[in-house]
Design a protein around this motif. Structure first.
Motif, PDB file in Angstrom:
ATOM      1  N   MET A   1     -10.696   1.239   5.311  1.00 26.93           N
ATOM      2  CA  MET A   1      -9.621   1.225   6.310  1.00 26.93           C
ATOM      3  C   MET A   1      -9.502   2.577   7.007  1.00 26.93           C
ATOM      4  O   MET A   1      -9.263   2.639   8.215  1.00 26.93           O
ATOM      5  CB  MET A   1      -8.296   0.828   5.651  1.00 26.93           C
ATOM      6  CG  MET A   1      -8.240  -0.608   5.241  1.00 26.93           C
ATOM      7  SD  MET A   1      -6.678  -0.959   4.395  1.00 26.93           S
ATOM      8  CE  MET A   1      -6.758  -2.736   4.321  1.00 26.93           C
ATOM      9  N   ASP A   2      -9.685   3.667   6.251  1.00 26.66           N
ATOM     10  CA  ASP A   2      -9.670   4.995   6.861  1.00 26.66           C
ATOM     11  C   ASP A   2     -10.767   5.102   7.921  1.00 26.66           C
ATOM     12  O   ASP A   2     -10.531   5.620   9.015  1.00 26.66           O
ATOM     13  CB  ASP A   2      -9.879   6.085   5.806  1.00 26.66           C
ATOM     14  CG  ASP A   2      -8.698   6.263   4.867  1.00 26.66           C
ATOM     15  OD1 ASP A   2      -7.604   5.719   5.140  1.00 26.66           O
ATOM     16  OD2 ASP A   2      -8.879   6.945   3.837  1.00 26.66           O
TER      17      ASP A   2
ATOM     18  N   PHE B   1      -0.173   2.137  -0.717  1.00 28.17           N
ATOM     19  CA  PHE B   1      -1.293   3.074  -0.702  1.00 28.17           C
ATOM     20  C   PHE B   1      -0.966   4.209  -1.656  1.00 28.17           C
ATOM     21  O   PHE B   1      -0.137   5.058  -1.369  1.00 28.17           O
ATOM     22  CB  PHE B   1      -1.530   3.607   0.713  1.00 28.17           C
ATOM     23  CG  PHE B   1      -1.898   2.504   1.680  1.00 28.17           C
ATOM     24  CD1 PHE B   1      -3.203   2.033   1.731  1.00 28.17           C
ATOM     25  CD2 PHE B   1      -0.942   1.938   2.504  1.00 28.17           C
ATOM     26  CE1 PHE B   1      -3.529   1.009   2.604  1.00 28.17           C
ATOM     27  CE2 PHE B   1      -1.272   0.923   3.373  1.00 28.17           C
ATOM     28  CZ  PHE B   1      -2.576   0.443   3.433  1.00 28.17           C
ATOM     29  N   SER B   2      -1.647   4.213  -2.776  1.00 23.87           N
ATOM     30  CA  SER B   2      -1.311   5.172  -3.825  1.00 23.87           C
ATOM     31  C   SER B   2      -1.883   6.556  -3.580  1.00 23.87           C
ATOM     32  O   SER B   2      -1.493   7.505  -4.248  1.00 23.87           O
ATOM     33  CB  SER B   2      -1.808   4.657  -5.175  1.00 23.87           C
ATOM     34  OG  SER B   2      -3.212   4.478  -5.127  1.00 23.87           O
ATOM     35  N   THR B   3      -2.795   6.681  -2.632  1.00 25.60           N
ATOM     36  CA  THR B   3      -3.411   7.979  -2.387  1.00 25.60           C
ATOM     37  C   THR B   3      -3.310   8.351  -0.908  1.00 25.60           C
ATOM     38  O   THR B   3      -4.316   8.453  -0.222  1.00 25.60           O
ATOM     39  CB  THR B   3      -4.885   7.971  -2.815  1.00 25.60           C
ATOM     40  OG1 THR B   3      -5.556   6.899  -2.158  1.00 25.60           O
ATOM     41  CG2 THR B   3      -5.026   7.836  -4.301  1.00 25.60           C
ATOM     42  N   PRO B   4      -2.101   8.566  -0.388  1.00 30.02           N
ATOM     43  CA  PRO B   4      -1.965   8.952   1.017  1.00 30.02           C
ATOM     44  C   PRO B   4      -2.764  10.220   1.311  1.00 30.02           C
ATOM     45  O   PRO B   4      -2.809  11.126   0.499  1.00 30.02           O
ATOM     46  CB  PRO B   4      -0.474   9.192   1.213  1.00 30.02           C
ATOM     47  CG  PRO B   4       0.194   8.577   0.049  1.00 30.02           C
ATOM     48  CD  PRO B   4      -0.814   8.517  -1.062  1.00 30.02           C
ATOM     49  N   GLY B   5      -3.395  10.217   2.474  1.00 30.02           N
ATOM     50  CA  GLY B   5      -4.160  11.383   2.887  1.00 30.02           C
ATOM     51  C   GLY B   5      -5.613  11.347   2.476  1.00 30.02           C
ATOM     52  O   GLY B   5      -6.394  12.156   2.936  1.00 30.02           O
ATOM     53  N   ARG B   6      -6.002  10.429   1.589  1.00 31.02           N
ATOM     54  CA  ARG B   6      -7.401  10.351   1.191  1.00 31.02           C
ATOM     55  C   ARG B   6      -8.194   9.803   2.355  1.00 31.02           C
ATOM     56  O   ARG B   6      -7.797   8.853   3.005  1.00 31.02           O
ATOM     57  CB  ARG B   6      -7.572   9.447  -0.023  1.00 31.02           C
ATOM     58  CG  ARG B   6      -9.016   9.428  -0.525  1.00 31.02           C
ATOM     59  CD  ARG B   6      -9.126   8.675  -1.798  1.00 31.02           C
ATOM     60  NE  ARG B   6      -9.192   7.248  -1.500  1.00 31.02           N
ATOM     61  CZ  ARG B   6      -9.331   6.323  -2.419  1.00 31.02           C
ATOM     62  NH1 ARG B   6      -9.385   6.647  -3.686  1.00 31.02           N
ATOM     63  NH2 ARG B   6      -9.387   5.061  -2.097  1.00 31.02           N
ATOM     64  N   THR B   7      -9.312  10.404   2.630  1.00 30.93           N
ATOM     65  CA  THR B   7     -10.176   9.916   3.710  1.00 30.93           C
ATOM     66  C   THR B   7     -11.547   9.603   3.174  1.00 30.93           C
ATOM     67  O   THR B   7     -11.947  10.073   2.114  1.00 30.93           O
ATOM     68  CB  THR B   7     -10.288  10.948   4.846  1.00 30.93           C
ATOM     69  OG1 THR B   7     -10.822  12.163   4.294  1.00 30.93           O
ATOM     70  CG2 THR B   7      -8.949  11.215   5.483  1.00 30.93           C
ATOM     71  N   ALA B   8     -12.265   8.819   3.961  1.00 31.38           N
ATOM     72  CA  ALA B   8     -13.626   8.413   3.550  1.00 31.38           C
ATOM     73  C   ALA B   8     -14.605   9.546   3.686  1.00 31.38           C
ATOM     74  O   ALA B   8     -14.407  10.511   4.359  1.00 31.38           O
ATOM     75  CB  ALA B   8     -14.073   7.231   4.395  1.00 31.38           C
TER      76      ALA B   8
ATOM     77  N   PRO C   1     -20.890   2.812  -2.233  1.00 26.73           N
ATOM     78  CA  PRO C   1     -19.768   1.908  -2.017  1.00 26.73           C
ATOM     79  C   PRO C   1     -18.479   2.667  -1.677  1.00 26.73           C
ATOM     80  O   PRO C   1     -18.317   3.823  -2.050  1.00 26.73           O
ATOM     81  CB  PRO C   1     -19.641   1.177  -3.356  1.00 26.73           C
ATOM     82  CG  PRO C   1     -20.214   2.116  -4.355  1.00 26.73           C
ATOM     83  CD  PRO C   1     -21.275   2.904  -3.648  1.00 26.73           C
ATOM     84  N   LEU C   2     -17.594   1.968  -0.964  1.00 26.28           N
ATOM     85  CA  LEU C   2     -16.304   2.528  -0.589  1.00 26.28           C
ATOM     86  C   LEU C   2     -15.195   1.568  -0.996  1.00 26.28           C
ATOM     87  O   LEU C   2     -15.355   0.351  -0.921  1.00 26.28           O
ATOM     88  CB  LEU C   2     -16.222   2.744   0.933  1.00 26.28           C
ATOM     89  CG  LEU C   2     -17.190   3.750   1.554  1.00 26.28           C
ATOM     90  CD1 LEU C   2     -16.988   3.781   3.066  1.00 26.28           C
ATOM     91  CD2 LEU C   2     -17.018   5.120   0.957  1.00 26.28           C
ATOM     92  N   SER C   3     -14.062   2.142  -1.393  1.00 20.41           N
ATOM     93  CA  SER C   3     -12.887   1.329  -1.714  1.00 20.41           C
ATOM     94  C   SER C   3     -12.330   0.738  -0.417  1.00 20.41           C
ATOM     95  O   SER C   3     -12.672   1.178   0.693  1.00 20.41           O
ATOM     96  CB  SER C   3     -11.819   2.188  -2.389  1.00 20.41           C
ATOM     97  OG  SER C   3     -11.271   3.106  -1.447  1.00 20.41           O
TER      98      SER C   3
END
Length: 168
Positions: free
Chosen positions: A139-140, A161-168, A132-134
């Motif tokens: 969106m990423d 967006f509380s975690t800028p830069g996070r990618t899938a 699963p993905l958030s």
């Protein structure tokens, strides 16, 4: 309650859903209208308030990038939902907590949603290992052709967006 005579989308989108107030179409996986951003009404779970804010921000980013403040954007703003027959809108679906998928309206083959549903992930673990993905991770992935622009948008909106830069 909104005036039903002014609702141009018939039964294709739910008029009185809270997401509609954010200009997010609550519709099917294959809507008749070309909504810029939609939420699949057959989802197993509803977005949290924080996720609803992310959906609205995703729509804002799309409109800011592709339309700016041009005459068409102003014309779209006169309707209760944003539609563009030339756009390849995104429909999001939520199966559970931090378990989201998306599809482009133009997809005519392949999986219905990416990542696929939990049922399909369990049934075919070797064929659908993603998820699963958030919502943010989904969106990423949906911004895979313009990740830098999207990462900048998220960095500019840390309240959403509380975690800028996070990618899938």
């Amino acid at each position: 309650m909104t005036d039903t005579k002014a609702w141009p989308f018939g039964t294709d989108a739910i008029q009185d859903d809270p997401l509609t107030a954010l200009r997010i179409a609550v519709t099917s996986s294959h809507p008749r209208w070309f909504y810029l951003v939609g939420f699949d009404r057959e989802s197993d779970a509803r977005p949290t308030d924080a996720e609803a804010a992310m959906l609205a921000s995703y729509l804002d980013e799309y409109k800011a990038h592709w339309y700016g403040d041009n005459w068409f954007a102003q014309q779209m703003g006169e309707r209760p939902l944003d539609v563009d027959g030339g756009a390849n809108g995104v429909i999001f679906r939520k199966w559970g907590e931090d378990d989201w998928g998306y599809r482009r309206q133009s997809w005519s083959q392949g999986p219905l949603y990416v990542p696929q549903s939990p049922r399909l992930r369990e049934r075919y673990p070797d064929e659908a290992p993603l998820g699963p993905l958030s919502l943010e991770q989904v969106m990423d992935r949906a911004h895979d052709t313009s990740p830098a622009r999207w990462q900048q948008w998220k960095a500019d909106h840390p309240d959403i967006f509380s975690t800028p830069g996070r990618t899938a």
